[in-house]
Design a protein around this motif. Structure first.
Motif, PDB file in Angstrom:
ATOM      1  N   ASN A  12       0.826  -1.200   0.000  1.00 25.87           N
ATOM      2  CA  ASN A  12       0.000   0.000   0.000  1.00 25.87           C
ATOM      3  C   ASN A  12       0.865   1.257   0.000  1.00 25.87           C
ATOM      4  OD1 ASN A  12      -2.370  -1.551   0.145  1.00 25.87           O
ATOM      5  ND2 ASN A  12      -2.263  -1.626   2.393  1.00 25.87           N
ATOM      6  N   MET A  13       0.257   2.369  -0.375  1.00 28.95           N
ATOM      7  CA  MET A  13       0.961   3.654  -0.331  1.00 28.95           C
ATOM      8  C   MET A  13       1.408   3.940   1.102  1.00 28.95           C
ATOM      9  SD  MET A  13       1.106   4.981  -3.394  1.00 28.95           S
ATOM     10  CE  MET A  13       1.317   6.725  -3.113  1.00 28.95           C
ATOM     11  N   SER A  14       2.664   4.350   1.246  1.00 22.65           N
ATOM     12  CA  SER A  14       3.221   4.578   2.572  1.00 22.65           C
ATOM     13  C   SER A  14       4.022   5.878   2.579  1.00 22.65           C
ATOM     14  CB  SER A  14       4.123   3.408   2.982  1.00 22.65           C
ATOM     15  OG  SER A  14       4.780   3.686   4.203  1.00 22.65           O
ATOM     16  N   PRO A  15       3.883   6.688   3.629  1.00 24.62           N
ATOM     17  CA  PRO A  15       4.676   7.935   3.712  1.00 24.62           C
ATOM     18  C   PRO A  15       6.086   7.725   4.247  1.00 24.62           C
ATOM     19  CG  PRO A  15       3.242   7.786   5.609  1.00 24.62           C
ATOM     20  CD  PRO A  15       2.938   6.563   4.768  1.00 24.62           C
ATOM     21  N   TRP A  16       6.383   6.513   4.755  1.00 22.97           N
ATOM     22  CA  TRP A  16       7.638   6.324   5.480  1.00 22.97           C
ATOM     23  C   TRP A  16       8.889   6.435   4.609  1.00 22.97           C
ATOM     24  CZ3 TRP A  16       5.312   7.662   9.289  1.00 22.97           C
ATOM     25  CH2 TRP A  16       4.192   7.028   9.828  1.00 22.97           C
ATOM     26  N   PRO A  17       8.935   5.942   3.363  1.00 18.83           N
ATOM     27  CA  PRO A  17      10.159   6.130   2.564  1.00 18.83           C
ATOM     28  C   PRO A  17      10.519   7.606   2.365  1.00 18.83           C
ATOM     29  CG  PRO A  17       8.791   4.429   1.592  1.00 18.83           C
ATOM     30  CD  PRO A  17       7.972   5.056   2.674  1.00 18.83           C
ATOM     31  N   PHE A  18       9.504   8.435   2.035  1.00 15.97           N
ATOM     32  CA  PHE A  18       9.762   9.863   1.836  1.00 15.97           C
ATOM     33  C   PHE A  18      10.214  10.521   3.137  1.00 15.97           C
ATOM     34  CE2 PHE A  18       8.131  14.226   2.121  1.00 15.97           C
ATOM     35  CZ  PHE A  18       8.847  14.817   1.095  1.00 15.97           C
ATOM     36  N   LEU A  19       9.507  10.228   4.226  1.00 17.46           N
ATOM     37  CA  LEU A  19       9.854  10.845   5.510  1.00 17.46           C
ATOM     38  C   LEU A  19      11.212  10.373   6.005  1.00 17.46           C
ATOM     39  CD1 LEU A  19       6.400  10.726   7.352  1.00 17.46           C
ATOM     40  CD2 LEU A  19       7.504  12.685   6.262  1.00 17.46           C
ATOM     41  N   MET A  20      11.538   9.093   5.783  1.00 17.49           N
ATOM     42  CA  MET A  20      12.849   8.585   6.202  1.00 17.49           C
ATOM     43  C   MET A  20      13.970   9.261   5.404  1.00 17.49           C
ATOM     44  SD  MET A  20      14.679   6.709   8.144  1.00 17.49           S
ATOM     45  CE  MET A  20      13.661   5.438   8.914  1.00 17.49           C
ATOM     46  N   GLY A  21      13.772   9.419   4.098  1.00 12.98           N
ATOM     47  CA  GLY A  21      14.781  10.115   3.301  1.00 12.98           C
ATOM     48  C   GLY A  21      14.981  11.544   3.775  1.00 12.98           C
ATOM     49  N   PHE A  22      13.897  12.233   4.092  1.00 13.25           N
ATOM     50  CA  PHE A  22      13.997  13.609   4.586  1.00 13.25           C
ATOM     51  C   PHE A  22      14.697  13.645   5.948  1.00 13.25           C
ATOM     52  CE2 PHE A  22      12.230  17.324   6.821  1.00 13.25           C
ATOM     53  CZ  PHE A  22      12.571  18.329   5.928  1.00 13.25           C
ATOM     54  N   ALA A  23      14.388  12.681   6.820  1.00 15.17           N
ATOM     55  CA  ALA A  23      15.012  12.652   8.149  1.00 15.17           C
ATOM     56  C   ALA A  23      16.502  12.343   8.057  1.00 15.17           C
ATOM     57  CB  ALA A  23      14.308  11.623   9.025  1.00 15.17           C
ATOM     58  N   VAL A  50      14.620   9.934  12.858  1.00 13.32           N
ATOM     59  CA  VAL A  50      14.970   8.717  12.124  1.00 13.32           C
ATOM     60  C   VAL A  50      14.520   7.478  12.894  1.00 13.32           C
ATOM     61  CG1 VAL A  50      16.900   7.304  11.329  1.00 13.32           C
ATOM     62  CG2 VAL A  50      16.869   9.735  10.819  1.00 13.32           C
ATOM     63  N   CYS A  51      14.797   7.448  14.195  1.00 10.53           N
ATOM     64  CA  CYS A  51      14.430   6.287  15.013  1.00 10.53           C
ATOM     65  C   CYS A  51      12.915   6.134  15.099  1.00 10.53           C
ATOM     66  CB  CYS A  51      15.031   6.430  16.414  1.00 10.53           C
ATOM     67  SG  CYS A  51      16.836   6.371  16.460  1.00 10.53           S
ATOM     68  N   TYR A  52      12.202   7.249  15.221  1.00  9.52           N
ATOM     69  CA  TYR A  52      10.738   7.170  15.345  1.00  9.52           C
ATOM     70  C   TYR A  52      10.103   6.697  14.034  1.00  9.52           C
ATOM     71  CZ  TYR A  52       5.933   8.531  16.382  1.00  9.52           C
ATOM     72  OH  TYR A  52       4.587   8.526  16.587  1.00  9.52           O
ATOM     73  N   ILE A  53      10.581   7.229  12.903  1.00 12.38           N
ATOM     74  CA  ILE A  53      10.052   6.800  11.604  1.00 12.38           C
ATOM     75  C   ILE A  53      10.391   5.332  11.354  1.00 12.38           C
ATOM     76  CG2 ILE A  53      10.196   7.171   9.105  1.00 12.38           C
ATOM     77  CD1 ILE A  53      10.737  10.138   9.744  1.00 12.38           C
ATOM     78  N   PHE A  54      11.610   4.925  11.757  1.00 14.22           N
ATOM     79  CA  PHE A  54      11.984   3.521  11.621  1.00 14.22           C
ATOM     80  C   PHE A  54      11.039   2.623  12.417  1.00 14.22           C
ATOM     81  CE2 PHE A  54      14.235  -0.088  13.531  1.00 14.22           C
ATOM     82  CZ  PHE A  54      14.586  -0.786  12.391  1.00 14.22           C
ATOM     83  N   PHE A  55      10.672   3.063  13.624  1.00  9.81           N
ATOM     84  CA  PHE A  55       9.752   2.280  14.453  1.00  9.81           C
ATOM     85  C   PHE A  55       8.393   2.135  13.769  1.00  9.81           C
ATOM     86  CE2 PHE A  55       6.262   2.588  17.545  1.00  9.81           C
ATOM     87  CZ  PHE A  55       6.413   1.376  18.192  1.00  9.81           C
ATOM     88  N   LEU A  56       7.871   3.231  13.227  1.00  9.57           N
ATOM     89  CA  LEU A  56       6.561   3.169  12.575  1.00  9.57           C
ATOM     90  C   LEU A  56       6.616   2.319  11.305  1.00  9.57           C
ATOM     91  CD1 LEU A  56       5.441   6.895  12.961  1.00  9.57           C
ATOM     92  CD2 LEU A  56       4.716   4.934  14.325  1.00  9.57           C
TER      93      LEU A  56
END
Length: 261
Positions: A12-23, A50-56
């Motif tokens: 499914n569409m996920s915001p985490w790759p974009f947010l992780m790259g930005f972080a 980075v750690c929080y986005i990785f957790f999600l």
């Protein structure tokens, strides 16, 4: 229109790759700012993101694989291939550091005194803390292998114990490496010897840090009984990565610490 059934997992569409790259970009910029202005706030804030986005992100992957059952055999085979390619890329990453080390040490230039290590530098004793770190990582390799066998045999008590020992040894290794850096008589700016030494061992320490975090996540999943004797690929990825870290350290100890000194 009838549904089309297939053996693949359409993510499914996920915001985490974009947010992780930005972080990650923010953490690099924060690191540069820390080096130039001695301000650590931006770097620490970015690393927390980075750690929080990785957790999600990890939470979503666990849900898809364990609770929704999307990681079938065809999907797992693709993940295996991807993990193998990732480890191969890491091999070539460290190969560049060994190439730089041999290029400078086998034919030292006049600027270094035509000798290796360069004049005025006192290398670390390889049979002190580096040897202890070698024993620690080898012991962690044994414990994670025992954990894998315990999972296959569904001995969850032994699996939890041995996996806890593994990531505990990883933290112990990082503490010893920090102590080693504090006691070193040279810095990263001391000729090519200091640059290659701290870049190679520092990046290895970063990989140990990532691997330890990986193992802590697997420890939590083992305690929660997310794995079975036939479905534990997440743990296998962590074990492969940890064994890779062990092998790289053996080369670092043999070449950079022992032969290079």
């Amino acid at each position: 229109m009838s549904k089309v059934f297939h053996m693949y997992h359409m993510v499914n569409m996920s915001p985490w790759p974009f947010l992780m790259g930005f972080a990650v970009l923010s953490s690099v910029l924060g690191l540069v700012k820390m080096f130039t202005s001695a301000s650590i706030f931006s770097f620490m804030w970015s690393m927390m993101c980075v750690c929080y986005i990785f957790f999600l992100w990890e939470k979503d992957v666990v849900r898809e694989s364990t609770f929704q059952g999307f990681h079938c055999s065809r999907v797992v085979s693709g993940l295996i291939f991807g993990m193998i390619l990732f480890i191969i890329s890491e091999v070539f990453f460290f190969l560049s550091f060994f190439w730089a080390f041999f290029h400078s040490s086998l034919n030292p230039v006049v600027d270094l005194g035509a000798c290796w290590p360069p004049n005025g530098l006192s290398p670390l004793n390889p049979f002190g803390v580096p040897l202890l770190n070698t024993v620690v990582l080898l012991a962690s390799g044994v414990s994670i292998t025992f954990c894998h066998q315990s999972i296959i045999n569904e001995d969850w008590k032994s699996a939890n114990l041995s996996l806890g020992i593994t990531w505990g040894l990883g933290l112990y290794f990082l503490g010893l490496q920090y102590f080693e850096y504090k006691m070193a008589g040279f810095s990263i700016s001391d000729s090519v010897f200091g640059s290659v030494f701290f870049m190679s061992t520092g990046f290895h320490g970063f990989h140990v840090m990532v691997g330890t975090g990986f193992l802590i996540v697997m420890f939590y999943r083992t305690v929660k009984k997310h794995f079975s004797m036939s479905h534990h690929f997440g743990f296998e990825c962590a074990a492969w990565y940890w064994h890779f870290v062990d092998v790289v350290w053996l080369f670092l100890f043999s070449v950079v610490y022992w032969w290079g000194s």
